[in-house]
Scaffold this motif. Structure first.
Motif, PDB file in Angstrom:
ATOM      1  N   MET A  62     -87.448 -63.583  43.292  1.00  0.00           N
ATOM      2  CA  MET A  62     -86.880 -62.869  44.435  1.00  0.00           C
ATOM      3  C   MET A  62     -85.629 -63.589  44.907  1.00  0.00           C
ATOM      4  SD  MET A  62     -88.769 -61.297  47.783  1.00  0.00           S
ATOM      5  CE  MET A  62     -89.622 -62.814  48.224  1.00  0.00           C
ATOM      6  N   LEU A  63     -84.597 -62.805  45.222  1.00  0.00           N
ATOM      7  CA  LEU A  63     -83.308 -63.349  45.645  1.00  0.00           C
ATOM      8  C   LEU A  63     -82.780 -62.555  46.833  1.00  0.00           C
ATOM      9  CD1 LEU A  63     -81.681 -63.394  42.097  1.00  0.00           C
ATOM     10  CD2 LEU A  63     -82.491 -65.423  43.310  1.00  0.00           C
ATOM     11  N   PRO A  64     -82.046 -63.210  47.741  1.00  0.00           N
ATOM     12  CA  PRO A  64     -81.337 -62.436  48.768  1.00  0.00           C
ATOM     13  C   PRO A  64     -80.418 -61.435  48.089  1.00  0.00           C
ATOM     14  CG  PRO A  64     -81.266 -64.786  49.252  1.00  0.00           C
ATOM     15  CD  PRO A  64     -81.823 -64.655  47.873  1.00  0.00           C
ATOM     16  N   ALA A  65     -80.293 -60.232  48.624  1.00  0.00           N
ATOM     17  CA  ALA A  65     -79.604 -59.157  47.912  1.00  0.00           C
ATOM     18  C   ALA A  65     -78.188 -59.514  47.503  1.00  0.00           C
ATOM     19  CB  ALA A  65     -79.610 -57.884  48.746  1.00  0.00           C
TER      20      ALA A  65
ATOM     21  N   MET B 275     -85.133 -58.862  55.988  1.00  0.00           N
ATOM     22  CA  MET B 275     -84.174 -59.392  55.014  1.00  0.00           C
ATOM     23  C   MET B 275     -84.028 -58.433  53.828  1.00  0.00           C
ATOM     24  SD  MET B 275     -84.284 -63.141  53.140  1.00  0.00           S
ATOM     25  CE  MET B 275     -84.003 -64.011  54.685  1.00  0.00           C
ATOM     26  N   ASP B 276     -82.810 -58.224  53.390  1.00  0.00           N
ATOM     27  CA  ASP B 276     -82.503 -57.382  52.236  1.00  0.00           C
ATOM     28  C   ASP B 276     -82.611 -58.247  50.987  1.00  0.00           C
ATOM     29  OD1 ASP B 276     -81.747 -55.166  50.765  1.00  0.00           O
ATOM     30  OD2 ASP B 276     -79.606 -55.446  51.123  1.00  0.00           O
ATOM     31  N   VAL B 277     -83.509 -57.887  50.056  1.00  0.00           N
ATOM     32  CA  VAL B 277     -83.759 -58.744  48.894  1.00  0.00           C
ATOM     33  C   VAL B 277     -83.781 -57.928  47.604  1.00  0.00           C
ATOM     34  CG1 VAL B 277     -85.125 -60.383  50.259  1.00  0.00           C
ATOM     35  CG2 VAL B 277     -86.287 -58.542  49.012  1.00  0.00           C
ATOM     36  N   LEU B 278     -83.681 -58.654  46.501  1.00  0.00           N
ATOM     37  CA  LEU B 278     -83.935 -58.118  45.169  1.00  0.00           C
ATOM     38  C   LEU B 278     -85.179 -58.806  44.630  1.00  0.00           C
ATOM     39  CD1 LEU B 278     -80.396 -58.037  43.504  1.00  0.00           C
ATOM     40  CD2 LEU B 278     -81.815 -56.071  44.042  1.00  0.00           C
TER      41      LEU B 278
ATOM     42  N   ARG C 209     -84.818 -53.275  44.929  1.00  0.00           N
ATOM     43  CA  ARG C 209     -84.122 -53.713  46.144  1.00  0.00           C
ATOM     44  C   ARG C 209     -84.763 -53.048  47.355  1.00  0.00           C
ATOM     45  NH1 ARG C 209     -77.608 -54.025  47.328  1.00  0.00           N
ATOM     46  NH2 ARG C 209     -77.787 -54.808  49.476  1.00  0.00           N
ATOM     47  N   GLY C 210     -84.985 -53.827  48.394  1.00  0.00           N
ATOM     48  CA  GLY C 210     -85.559 -53.272  49.601  1.00  0.00           C
ATOM     49  C   GLY C 210     -85.558 -54.261  50.739  1.00  0.00           C
ATOM     50  N   GLU C 211     -86.024 -53.792  51.886  1.00  0.00           N
ATOM     51  CA  GLU C 211     -86.097 -54.641  53.083  1.00  0.00           C
ATOM     52  C   GLU C 211     -87.504 -55.213  53.216  1.00  0.00           C
ATOM     53  OE1 GLU C 211     -86.242 -53.765  57.798  1.00  0.00           O
ATOM     54  OE2 GLU C 211     -84.467 -52.984  56.737  1.00  0.00           O
ATOM     55  N   VAL C 212     -87.596 -56.518  53.416  1.00  0.00           N
ATOM     56  CA  VAL C 212     -88.886 -57.178  53.558  1.00  0.00           C
ATOM     57  C   VAL C 212     -89.552 -56.765  54.869  1.00  0.00           C
ATOM     58  CG1 VAL C 212     -90.072 -59.405  53.759  1.00  0.00           C
ATOM     59  CG2 VAL C 212     -88.152 -59.159  52.172  1.00  0.00           C
ATOM     60  N   THR C 213     -90.803 -56.344  54.780  1.00  0.00           N
ATOM     61  CA  THR C 213     -91.598 -56.030  55.975  1.00  0.00           C
ATOM     62  C   THR C 213     -93.005 -56.588  55.765  1.00  0.00           C
ATOM     63  OG1 THR C 213     -92.256 -53.876  55.076  1.00  0.00           O
ATOM     64  CG2 THR C 213     -90.323 -53.909  56.500  1.00  0.00           C
ATOM     65  N   ASN C 214     -93.736 -56.752  56.851  1.00  0.00           N
ATOM     66  CA  ASN C 214     -95.132 -57.214  56.806  1.00  0.00           C
ATOM     67  C   ASN C 214     -95.294 -58.516  56.025  1.00  0.00           C
ATOM     68  OD1 ASN C 214     -95.894 -54.710  58.070  1.00  0.00           O
ATOM     69  ND2 ASN C 214     -95.742 -53.741  56.053  1.00  0.00           N
ATOM     70  N   TYR C 215     -94.303 -59.401  56.157  1.00  0.00           N
ATOM     71  CA  TYR C 215     -94.317 -60.634  55.352  1.00  0.00           C
ATOM     72  C   TYR C 215     -95.388 -61.603  55.844  1.00  0.00           C
ATOM     73  CZ  TYR C 215     -92.766 -64.873  53.017  1.00  0.00           C
ATOM     74  OH  TYR C 215     -92.731 -66.015  52.267  1.00  0.00           O
ATOM     75  N   LYS C 216     -96.160 -62.151  54.899  1.00  0.00           N
ATOM     76  CA  LYS C 216     -97.200 -63.124  55.234  1.00  0.00           C
ATOM     77  C   LYS C 216     -97.213 -64.230  54.192  1.00  0.00           C
ATOM     78  CE  LYS C 216    -102.129 -63.673  56.230  1.00  0.00           C
ATOM     79  NZ  LYS C 216    -103.454 -62.999  56.318  1.00  0.00           N
TER      80      LYS C 216
ATOM     81  N   ARG D  91     -76.761 -62.486  46.986  1.00  0.00           N
ATOM     82  CA  ARG D  91     -76.799 -63.460  45.913  1.00  0.00           C
ATOM     83  C   ARG D  91     -77.415 -62.853  44.656  1.00  0.00           C
ATOM     84  NH1 ARG D  91     -80.149 -69.173  45.978  1.00  0.00           N
ATOM     85  NH2 ARG D  91     -79.739 -69.735  43.817  1.00  0.00           N
ATOM     86  N   GLY D  92     -78.430 -62.004  44.859  1.00  0.00           N
ATOM     87  CA  GLY D  92     -79.076 -61.392  43.716  1.00  0.00           C
ATOM     88  C   GLY D  92     -78.125 -60.530  42.913  1.00  0.00           C
ATOM     89  N   GLU D  93     -77.239 -59.817  43.608  1.00  0.00           N
ATOM     90  CA  GLU D  93     -76.275 -58.975  42.901  1.00  0.00           C
ATOM     91  C   GLU D  93     -75.348 -59.822  42.038  1.00  0.00           C
ATOM     92  OE1 GLU D  93     -74.582 -56.933  46.180  1.00  0.00           O
ATOM     93  OE2 GLU D  93     -76.101 -55.354  46.190  1.00  0.00           O
ATOM     94  N   ARG D  94     -74.991 -61.007  42.530  1.00  0.00           N
ATOM     95  CA  ARG D  94     -74.146 -61.890  41.722  1.00  0.00           C
ATOM     96  C   ARG D  94     -74.899 -62.415  40.498  1.00  0.00           C
ATOM     97  NH1 ARG D  94     -69.618 -65.590  44.549  1.00  0.00           N
ATOM     98  NH2 ARG D  94     -68.294 -63.876  45.235  1.00  0.00           N
ATOM     99  N   HIS D  95     -76.179 -62.709  40.678  1.00  0.00           N
ATOM    100  CA  HIS D  95     -76.986 -63.129  39.532  1.00  0.00           C
ATOM    101  C   HIS D  95     -77.035 -62.024  38.478  1.00  0.00           C
ATOM    102  CE1 HIS D  95     -78.922 -67.056  40.360  1.00  0.00           C
ATOM    103  NE2 HIS D  95     -78.667 -66.762  41.626  1.00  0.00           N
ATOM    104  N   LEU D  96     -77.238 -60.800  38.927  1.00  0.00           N
ATOM    105  CA  LEU D  96     -77.266 -59.675  37.990  1.00  0.00           C
ATOM    106  C   LEU D  96     -75.917 -59.492  37.315  1.00  0.00           C
ATOM    107  CD1 LEU D  96     -79.319 -57.071  40.061  1.00  0.00           C
ATOM    108  CD2 LEU D  96     -80.108 -58.468  38.139  1.00  0.00           C
TER     109      LEU D  96
END
Length: 303
Positions: A113-116, A89-92, A40-47, A118-123
């Motif tokens: 990869m999932l938004p955090a 964006m906070d993601v898993l 889990r982390g925050e997306v940075t430097n996205y390309k 929603r990702g927590e619900r998937h987990l």
């Protein structure tokens, strides 16, 4: 004395080639604790590269300390993303840590990869699935055959949704002699799993077969049908249950506990009753026993 690379030792320390150092790092990172992990982390430097590959970093800030890991998501996996990642964006992210030797750096090879949120619900669903399976609720040996000629068909769904209309239409056309007993419930939103559980318990034993379901929707819309309370209610039914949650591509945990899984509510109705369209259509009545509003003039009542 010469070192592993063929160069002499320097002050008693072997001199290694760059490839040897890189190989040692690869060996050290070849650790199962770094394989197929969620991060889990925050997306940075996205390309979003023209090739279809996605390059970015995941960062974490804890007070004065911070951490960052470089990530890459190859085109094959990136094409399956259901959202557009953005910086901040906070993601898993799910993947494996590997070393990219040409650049001398380690990175997380991301396969999902999932938004955090929603990702927590998937987990959570994955955890529930393991726990319920361990209870034996998904065992194929539990499944029972459906009755060939049911007199009463129970339906657990929303009284205002398209799923009920579809079910009534199919049963009316195929087997008009059957009585449909509606056990109404909310099918999405906060607390819906409690209503669904109570609706299943309310109709169990009053009918010959039960259809539990709803029309299509998002993962969040269908989430209540994954709840352990709903799954256990389905598994404990004395009456055979057909699960029909969403469309063909959708899957809910109650599907695994049911005696039969149908891809749609209409398909569930087709499996619940035989095709007797050649016979004379009898009168139909719709019944509901929860004291709710009147229902359409079919042979159906409320439970």
């Amino acid at each position: 004395m010469r070192g592993p690379s063929g160069s002499p030792d320097l002050f008693g320390t072997p001199i290694l080639g760059v490839s040897e150092v890189s190989g040692l790092i690869c060996d050290l990172l070849d650790d199962m604790r770094l394989h197929q992990i969620w991060v889990r982390g925050e997306v940075t430097n996205y390309k979003d590269h023209a090739s279809g590959h996605r390059y970015f970093s995941l960062s974490e800030q804890n007070g004065r300390s911070s951490a960052l890991i470089n990530c890459v998501m190859w085109r094959t996996y990136a094409s399956g993303l259901e959202f557009t990642p953005k910086n901040g964006m906070d993601v898993l992210a799910w993947g494996t840590v590997e070393v990219y030797e040409p650049h001398g750096r380690y990175q997380l090879i991301v396969r999902e990869m999932l938004p955090a949120g929603r990702g927590e619900r998937h987990l959570m669903v994955e955890r529930w699935k393991r726990e319920l399976d361990a209870e034996g609720l998904f065992s194929p040996e539990r499944r029972r055959p459906l009755p060939a000629f049911p007199h009463r068909v129970g339906v657990v769904t929303s009284p205002t949704g398209a799923a009920l209309k579809d079910i009534l239409s199919v049963i009316s056309r195929r087997y008009p002699a059957a009585e449909v007993v509606l056990s109404p419930t909310a099918v999405q939103g906060e607390g819906a799993h409690t209503e669904i559980t109570e609706a299943i318990q309310r109709v169990d034993g009053l009918v010959d077969v039960i259809i539990v379901g709803r029309g299509g929707g998002s993962f969040e819309d269908l989430f209540p049908f994954n709840h352990p309370d709903v799954v256990r209610a389905v598994a404990r039914c004395r009456t055979p249950v057909i699960s029909a949650v969403g469309h063909e591509v959708d899957t809910a945990l109650c599907d695994f506990a049911a005696d039969l899984r149908a891809p749609t509510p209409s398909a569930a109705a087709e499996r619940a009753v035989p095709d007797r369209r050649g016979g004379a259509p009898g009168p139909r009545r719709i019944r509901r026993e929860d004291g709710g509003a009147p229902l359409p003039p079919h042979r159906c009542r409320r439970a």
